[in-house]
Scaffold this motif. Structure first.
Motif, PDB file in Angstrom:
ATOM      1  N   GLY A 173       0.643  -1.829   0.313  1.00 23.65           N
ATOM      2  CA  GLY A 173      -0.234  -0.097   0.025  1.00 23.65           C
ATOM      3  C   GLY A 173       1.123   0.598   0.128  1.00 23.65           C
ATOM      4  N   ALA A 174      -0.062   2.559   0.080  1.00 20.53           N
ATOM      5  CA  ALA A 174       1.101   3.711   0.126  1.00 20.53           C
ATOM      6  C   ALA A 174       1.197   3.866   1.370  1.00 20.53           C
ATOM      7  N   ASP A 175       1.168   3.015   2.089  1.00 17.18           N
ATOM      8  CA  ASP A 175       1.899   2.979   3.751  1.00 17.18           C
ATOM      9  C   ASP A 175       2.619   1.523   3.604  1.00 17.18           C
ATOM     10  N   PRO A 176       4.377   1.844   3.752  1.00 17.37           N
ATOM     11  CA  PRO A 176       4.617   0.733   3.521  1.00 17.37           C
ATOM     12  C   PRO A 176       4.632  -0.364   4.554  1.00 17.37           C
ATOM     13  N   SER A 177       3.506  -0.118   5.692  1.00 19.28           N
ATOM     14  CA  SER A 177       3.177  -1.382   6.329  1.00 19.28           C
ATOM     15  C   SER A 177       2.245  -1.762   6.025  1.00 19.28           C
TER      16      SER A 177
END
Length: 203
Positions: A173-177
């Motif tokens: 996702g846009a958030d690497p987590s």
């Protein structure tokens, strides 16, 4: 109302509708969403594979997850931290966080440049939050967030209503987590509401 002058900026776009949460109804595979009580029964997705799915991303990482809260087979779960590498596949690789053995979850197997082949739990299904994918099109599918993975990671499962099933796709996702899996299936479509019966009394 009077028209806007030619040099006036366009009005801001309308904000998206708020998320509509879904709750489980009488089964781990049946959901009811919002005040309109839109219903989903996704047991058909689960039945294709016995409850587990596997897919790889374009970086070569491999993902395993379950849909209807069935625990992953041990061979698809990370080994407990500190394990000596017994088993096959992910089960031979110690988890990067706390052990999640026996818990319905999502795992990621990847090549760590320092540690080599590694395994981490990226979401726990028992802690999942599910909602409509699109509140403006309530029959289009579900989105479930498996939270509380290792290091606060999240696995997002998008179940898309489609007449043509497709193999699942996984991307970061846009958030690497966050890791996002998308599944297209007719079993991800809202179920028709139950029939409404009227009783006619003849005196």
């Amino acid at each position: 109302p009077s028209p806007l002058p030619p040099d006036a900026p366009p009005p801001p776009p309308s904000p998206p509708p708020p998320d509509v949460l879904c709750g489980l109804v009488s089964s781990e595979c049946r959901f009811e969403c919002g005040h309109e009580k839109v219903r989903y029964e996704i047991v058909g997705i689960d039945g294709w594979t016995g409850g587990e799915w596997t897919a790889a991303d374009d970086q070569g990482s491999v993902y395993h997850w379950s849909v209807c809260r069935a625990p992953l087979a041990l061979v698809h779960q990370c080994a407990p931290p500190g394990a000596n590498g017994t088993g096959f596949g992910p089960a031979s690789i110690p988890d990067k966080g706390p052990s999640h053995l026996g818990v319905a979850s999502a795992v990621r197997i990847y090549n760590d440049p320092t540690a080599g082949l590694s395994c981490m739990t990226i979401g726990v299904q028992r802690d999942a939050v599910c909602m409509l994918r699109d509140a403006s099109d309530p029959a289009s599918g579900l989105r479930c967030l498996y939270v509380n993975g290792d290091g606060g990671r999240t696995f997002e499962l998008d179940l898309v209503c489609s007449s043509q099933p497709q193999p699942p796709q996984v991307v970061q996702g846009a958030d690497p987590s966050t890791f996002v899996a998308t599944m297209f299936s007719p079993h991800a479509c809202a179920t028709p509401p139950p029939p409404f019966f009227t009783t006619r009394v003849i005196l």
